[in-house]
Design an enzyme around this catalytic site. Structure first.
Site, PDB file in Angstrom:
ATOM      1  N   ARG A 157      -2.980  -4.858   7.482  1.00 11.50           N
ATOM      2  CA  ARG A 157      -3.012  -3.741   6.520  1.00 11.50           C
ATOM      3  C   ARG A 157      -1.790  -3.864   5.613  1.00 11.50           C
ATOM      4  O   ARG A 157      -0.670  -3.674   6.058  1.00 11.50           O
ATOM      5  CB  ARG A 157      -3.008  -2.411   7.283  1.00 11.50           C
ATOM      6  CG  ARG A 157      -3.082  -1.179   6.374  1.00 11.50           C
ATOM      7  CD  ARG A 157      -2.978   0.090   7.204  1.00 11.50           C
ATOM      8  NE  ARG A 157      -3.109   1.279   6.392  1.00 11.50           N
ATOM      9  CZ  ARG A 157      -2.114   1.833   5.683  1.00 11.50           C
ATOM     10  NH1 ARG A 157      -0.918   1.270   5.681  1.00 11.50           N
ATOM     11  NH2 ARG A 157      -2.326   2.924   4.987  1.00 11.50           N
ATOM     12  N   LYS A 172       7.433  -1.341   5.688  1.00  8.44           N
ATOM     13  CA  LYS A 172       7.920  -0.308   6.609  1.00  8.44           C
ATOM     14  C   LYS A 172       9.431  -0.394   6.836  1.00  8.44           C
ATOM     15  O   LYS A 172      10.055  -1.436   6.629  1.00  8.44           O
ATOM     16  CB  LYS A 172       7.141  -0.359   7.919  1.00  8.44           C
ATOM     17  CG  LYS A 172       5.729   0.240   7.703  1.00  8.44           C
ATOM     18  CD  LYS A 172       4.910   0.372   8.953  1.00  8.44           C
ATOM     19  CE  LYS A 172       3.578   1.026   8.589  1.00  8.44           C
ATOM     20  NZ  LYS A 172       2.588   0.958   9.668  1.00  8.44           N
TER      21      LYS A 172
HETATM   22  N1  HH2 Z   1       0.375   2.750   8.555  1.00 11.17           N
HETATM   23  C1  HH2 Z   1       0.404   3.734   7.616  1.00 11.17           C
HETATM   24  C2  HH2 Z   1      -0.738   4.508   7.390  1.00 11.17           C
HETATM   25  N2  HH2 Z   1      -1.897   4.269   8.050  1.00 11.17           N
HETATM   26  N3  HH2 Z   1      -3.120   3.007   9.630  1.00 11.17           N
HETATM   27  C3  HH2 Z   1      -3.180   2.024  10.542  1.00 11.17           C
HETATM   28  N4  HH2 Z   1      -4.329   1.760  11.205  1.00 11.17           N
HETATM   29  N5  HH2 Z   1      -2.080   1.245  10.837  1.00 11.17           N
HETATM   30  C4  HH2 Z   1      -0.883   1.442  10.200  1.00 11.17           C
HETATM   31  O1  HH2 Z   1       0.084   0.709  10.511  1.00 11.17           O
HETATM   32  C5  HH2 Z   1      -0.782   2.491   9.225  1.00 11.17           C
HETATM   33  C6  HH2 Z   1      -1.951   3.266   8.958  1.00 11.17           C
HETATM   34  C7  HH2 Z   1       1.660   4.009   6.836  1.00 11.17           C
HETATM   35  O2  HH2 Z   1       1.696   3.290   5.625  1.00 11.17           O
HETATM   36  P1  HH2 Z   1       1.346   3.853   4.136  1.00 11.17           P
HETATM   37  O3  HH2 Z   1      -0.083   4.200   4.010  1.00 11.17           O
HETATM   38  O4  HH2 Z   1       1.838   2.882   3.153  1.00 11.17           O
HETATM   39  O5  HH2 Z   1       2.244   5.123   3.965  1.00 11.17           O
HETATM   40  P2  HH2 Z   1       1.917   6.660   4.048  1.00 11.17           P
HETATM   41  O6  HH2 Z   1       1.457   6.984   5.418  1.00 11.17           O
HETATM   42  O7  HH2 Z   1       3.236   7.302   3.708  1.00 11.17           O
HETATM   43  O8  HH2 Z   1       0.844   6.939   3.048  1.00 11.17           O
END
Ligand code: HH2
Length: 261
Positions: free
Chosen positions: A242, A208
């Site tokens: 995660r 992040k």
């Molecule tokens: N962060 C992201 C997405 N979903 N869900 C939970 N429970 N907690 C988190 O911190 C969280 C989440 C963002 O990360 P990522 O999936 O890598 O990116 P994107 O939302 O751009 O797909």
């Protein structure tokens, strides 16, 4: 300290961290299999990016992206579906997912609570200030930990009132969702204060931008920051981490656990 690892399987063209790489279902399934081998007990399948400014995806498109991947991974590990849409959550549970990971904590589709109750599915409720389009504009809190805690307590109560068994609910402070660097650091530092909510805590720091704000690193170069923040979160009481980089986080977890005895 022995947190479970939740491996991220994004099936999106525009995720901030790995956009486009796993748009193809077969590739996403192969990637999920690899993450499970590396130690992910949970695979989090997502078909819509939550990054600031990401394009909205229709229910149909999100189902087309995620359903085959959920189906392909359901026998491999526990699958969670990262969505805020009822139709996507329902299709994923039909396809073998066991958990709905809702980053809006039922604020967009409160009906997800009834769905989880009916199916006996798990539910992750995450804190976010604002929505993904606007959340980083000017986030403000009184005391960020107290505010997040009050939000999660209220959302937990709402989910239980809608029929979800409390034992099936996990809570997440939402690192990077409507928070400044200082807010994120404060939440990680004082994560232990959220233990009194009485539910398992999920924490996602992986790749992040708050990591980049500290050392100037780009999104593909934040593994050290991801590991340090994840391990410290686990020491403070995170039950689920995660992450995108499961093998490296698993090794760090094992090492930290060994040192701590
Ligand atoms: N962060 C992201 C997405 N979903 N869900 C939970 N429970 N907690 C988190 O911190 C969280 C989440 C963002 O990360 P990522 O999936 O890598 O990116 P994107 O939302 O751009 O797909």
């Amino acid at each position: 300290m022995n947190p479970k690892l939740m491996g991220v399987v994004n099936v999106t063209p525009d995720s901030f961290s790995d956009g486009g790489r796993f748009l193809d279902a077969e590739k996403a399934i192969a990637h999920g299999n690899l993450l499970a081998e590396q130690g992910a007990g949970i695979l989090d399948v997502g078909g819509e990016s939550t990054r600031p400014g990401a394009e909205e995806v229709s229910v149909e498109e999100e189902v087309v992206r995620t359903r085959p991947v959920v189906e392909g991974l359901a026998g491999v590990a526990t699958v969670s579906i990262d969505t805020s849409k009822l139709g996507v959550a329902e299709a994923a549970l039909d396809a073998g997912a066991a958990i709905v990971n809702d980053v809006t904590a039922l604020r967009v589709a409160p009906e997800i609570a009834g769905l989880c109750a009916e199916r006996g599915a798990g539910l992750i409720l995450m804190h976010m200030q604002g929505d993904p389009r606007t959340m980083q504009a000017d986030p403000r809190y009184g005391d960020v930990v107290e505010d997040v805690k009050a939000f999660l307590a209220e959302r937990l109560e709402a989910a239980v009132a809608a029929g979800v068994e409390e034992e099936r609910i996990w809570l997440d402070p939402g690192i990077g969702f409507g928070k400044t660097l200082e807010h994120n650091l404060e939440l990680l530092r004082r994560l232990g204060e959220l233990r009194s909510l009485g539910r398992p805590l999920v924490v996602g720091t992986s790749r992040k931008s708050f990591i980049g704000k500290i050392d100037g690193s780009g999104v593909g170069d934040r593994l050290g920051g991801t590991i340090a923040s994840s391990v410290l979160a686990a020491v403070e009481g995170a039950d689920v981490l995660r992450v995108h980089d499961v093998a490296e986080t698993a090794q760090a977890r094992t090492m930290a656990a060994a040192v701590l005895g």
